[in-house]
Scaffold this active site. Structure first.
Site, PDB file in Angstrom:
ATOM      1  N   LYS A  93       0.836  -1.199   0.000  1.00 33.28           N
ATOM      2  CA  LYS A  93       0.000   0.000   0.000  1.00 33.28           C
ATOM      3  C   LYS A  93       0.877   1.258   0.000  1.00 33.28           C
ATOM      4  O   LYS A  93       1.864   1.328   0.723  1.00 33.28           O
ATOM      5  CB  LYS A  93      -0.915  -0.029   1.229  1.00 33.28           C
ATOM      6  CG  LYS A  93      -1.964   1.074   1.271  1.00 33.28           C
ATOM      7  CD  LYS A  93      -2.874   0.910   2.481  1.00 33.28           C
ATOM      8  CE  LYS A  93      -3.937   1.991   2.536  1.00 33.28           C
ATOM      9  NZ  LYS A  93      -4.841   1.828   3.715  1.00 33.28           N
TER      10      LYS A  93
ATOM     11  N   SER B 145      -9.666   1.769   2.944  1.00 35.87           N
ATOM     12  CA  SER B 145      -8.844   2.504   2.008  1.00 35.87           C
ATOM     13  C   SER B 145      -7.823   1.613   1.287  1.00 35.87           C
ATOM     14  O   SER B 145      -7.246   2.016   0.274  1.00 35.87           O
ATOM     15  CB  SER B 145      -8.089   3.610   2.748  1.00 35.87           C
ATOM     16  OG  SER B 145      -7.202   3.058   3.730  1.00 35.87           O
TER      17      SER B 145
ATOM     18  N   SER C 254     -10.059  -0.335   7.334  1.00 38.13           N
ATOM     19  CA  SER C 254      -9.471  -0.276   5.995  1.00 38.13           C
ATOM     20  C   SER C 254      -8.640  -1.480   5.584  1.00 38.13           C
ATOM     21  O   SER C 254      -8.204  -1.562   4.441  1.00 38.13           O
ATOM     22  CB  SER C 254      -8.636   0.997   5.842  1.00 38.13           C
ATOM     23  OG  SER C 254      -9.459   2.129   5.788  1.00 38.13           O
TER      24      SER C 254
END
Length: 475
Positions: free
Chosen positions: A81, A156, A180
């Site tokens: 990420k 997210s 998330s």
């Protein structure tokens, strides 16, 4: 052969790599080829680092050939990420403001993965500054759910969920402030673990809300999550929230024995206003554990009725503090959705914030009382079926409700309390995955993982795969 390789888990690949039956170079090339082939469709990666990944794969191959095998993650390709720092590489936070930000150090979790021999294939798409649950990104475009490209993958950590479900990464990391890790894992049909707050260092990760943030594994299987946690967990003096507690070989705790396990079910909060088909799958999942010898007890957690308020005030206040200077100087460089949230976060008073922290104490105490009676708590991960990209509302049993408010309802309490929480697929509704959430007492990841492992053995997805993979295979 390469198509078969990328569909395998860390658990399956590790012994093949150790025995030199599979080369890290071969595996990395296959993952990179998959990423190249699918990224235009699902937008999982912001950046694919072909050259450095191939160099790392050659190094891993040489080390293993010379008898220097480091463990289960050695030679395993992973995208990460893009809010987690890599030394001397751009980390964008999926934003315009940090589009050329380069850190001069690795995040602790990246250091740990490097030392274990992981090969990094690039940086994964996410909601801007991790402040959202759709992964609709105005700067890099939306990540798309591989089960249905018109739907959100959750956020997210949306790119992370897409990459695992699409075989564009063998394992990965997500960050979790209100869900998330678990939201995209549930939406994409994979395993996602939010560890206990303080077990995994957050040093070198751009914060969203200091007291709520977590980093954890997102993987194809429970065993893979346990294997990654073995590498990630541990005290870090550079992270002021890190807790110095013993860690363990989590993979060795996966016995699948749940005889006499007591499952807590909270009807008033965690089964309220849930899509009826999702609820059915989760209750069937609980029954599958009962069939293996577990027991069920209904528990009360009265303070949960205040959880959404406490989560909102805490996350808004902390996030707006972090971005306050840029909000004043560069407001138009934020996406509209998160700029609105940062502006909203300027409104709560110190009284509001401190009241929210008192509510968090109440909720923690109520969970502690619940865990005196039960071993784990099980609930739906999401109360809904993930909607189409661009939708602001979602239907739950025919009633249209706000998406953001509802999608974090069952994940937020795990962040408020800091307790470990894992999501595991429990079936499909209308062709889309549904997730079952397992929460446990602080630092009992071993227990949470073992319950998930016992359920995983029932094969809840029955071999179903995302539509994009089925289509690609049939061509």
């Amino acid at each position: 052969m390469s198509k078969d390789l990328i569909s395998l888990s860390i658990e399956e690949l590790a012994p093949l790599i150790e025995k030199k039956e599979v080369s890290p170079v071969e595996l990395t090339d296959a993952v990179l080829n998959q990423a190249d082939a699918l990224n235009d469709k699902n937008n999982a990666y912001i950046t694919i680092t072909h050259e450095s990944a191939k160099e790392s794969a050659k190094k891993a191959e040489s080390e293993i050939a010379n008898g220097n095998y480091r463990g289960k993650l050695h030679g395993i390709p992973m995208g990460i990420k893009d809010n987690i720092y890599f030394k001397d590489e751009v980390t964008t936070m999926a934003s315009k403001i940090h589009s050329d930000f380069v850190s001069d150090y690795d995040a602790t979790v990246i250091e740990n993965l490097r030392e274990s021999g992981v090969i990094f294939t690039g940086k994964l798409n996410m909601h801007e500054y991790a402040w959202g649950i759709t992964n609709n990104n105005p700067h890099f475009g939306p990540a798309r759910n591989p089960w249905d490209l018109d739907r959100i993958p959750g956020g997210s950590s949306g790119g992370s969920g897409v990459a695992i479900a699409s075989n564009m990464s063998i394992g990965t990391l997500g960050t979790d402030t209100a869900g998330s890790i678990r939201i995209p894992s549930s939406a994409c049909g994979i395993v996602g673990l939010k560890p206990t707050h303080g077990l995994v260092s957050k040093y070198g990760c751009w914060p969203l809300a200091w007291s709520l943030d977590h980093i954890g594994p997102m993987t194809k299987t429970v065993t893979d999550a346990a294997a990654m946690l073995e590498v990630l967990a541990g005290y870090d003096s550079k992270d002021p929230t890190s807790v110095n507690v013993p860690t363990m070989k989590y993979t060795e705790k996966l016995t699948g024995d749940v005889k006499d396990l007591v499952i807590g079910v909270n009807e008033d909060y965690f089964f309220k206003d849930v899509d009826s088909n999702v609820e059915k799958l989760v209750r069937e999942g609980i029954q599958a554990l009962v069939d293996q010898g577990a027991k069920v007890e209904v528990v009360s957690i009265p303070s949960l009725k205040y959880a959404e308020y406490a989560e909102l005030i805490t996350s808004l206040s902390e996030a707006s503090t972090i971005h306050h200077k840029n909000l004043q100087k560069r407001p138009n460089d934020f996406g509209e959705d998160i700029r609105y949230l940062f502006e909203l976060g300027e409104i709560p008073s110190a009284v509001d914030y401190l009241q929210a922290q008192q509510i968090r104490r109440m909720i923690k105490l109520d969970f502690q009382k619940a865990f005196e009676k039960v071993d784990v708590l099980i609930s739906p991960t999401l109360p809904l079926i993930v909607p189409n990209i661009g939708d602001d509302t979602v239907a739950i049993n025919g009633n249209h409700v706000d998406l953001i408010e509802n999608i974090i309802r069952f994940t937020g309490p795990g962040n408020l309390t800091g307790l470990p929480a894992l999501t595991i697929p429990c079936g499909l509704v209308g062709g889309m995955p549904a997730g079952m959430q397992i929460m446990g007492p602080a630092f009992r990841e071993d227990l949470v993982l073992n319950v998930a492992y016992a359920f995983e053995k029932t094969n809840p997805l029955k071999g179903a795969r995302p539509q994009t993979l089925v289509t690609a295979t049939s061509k």
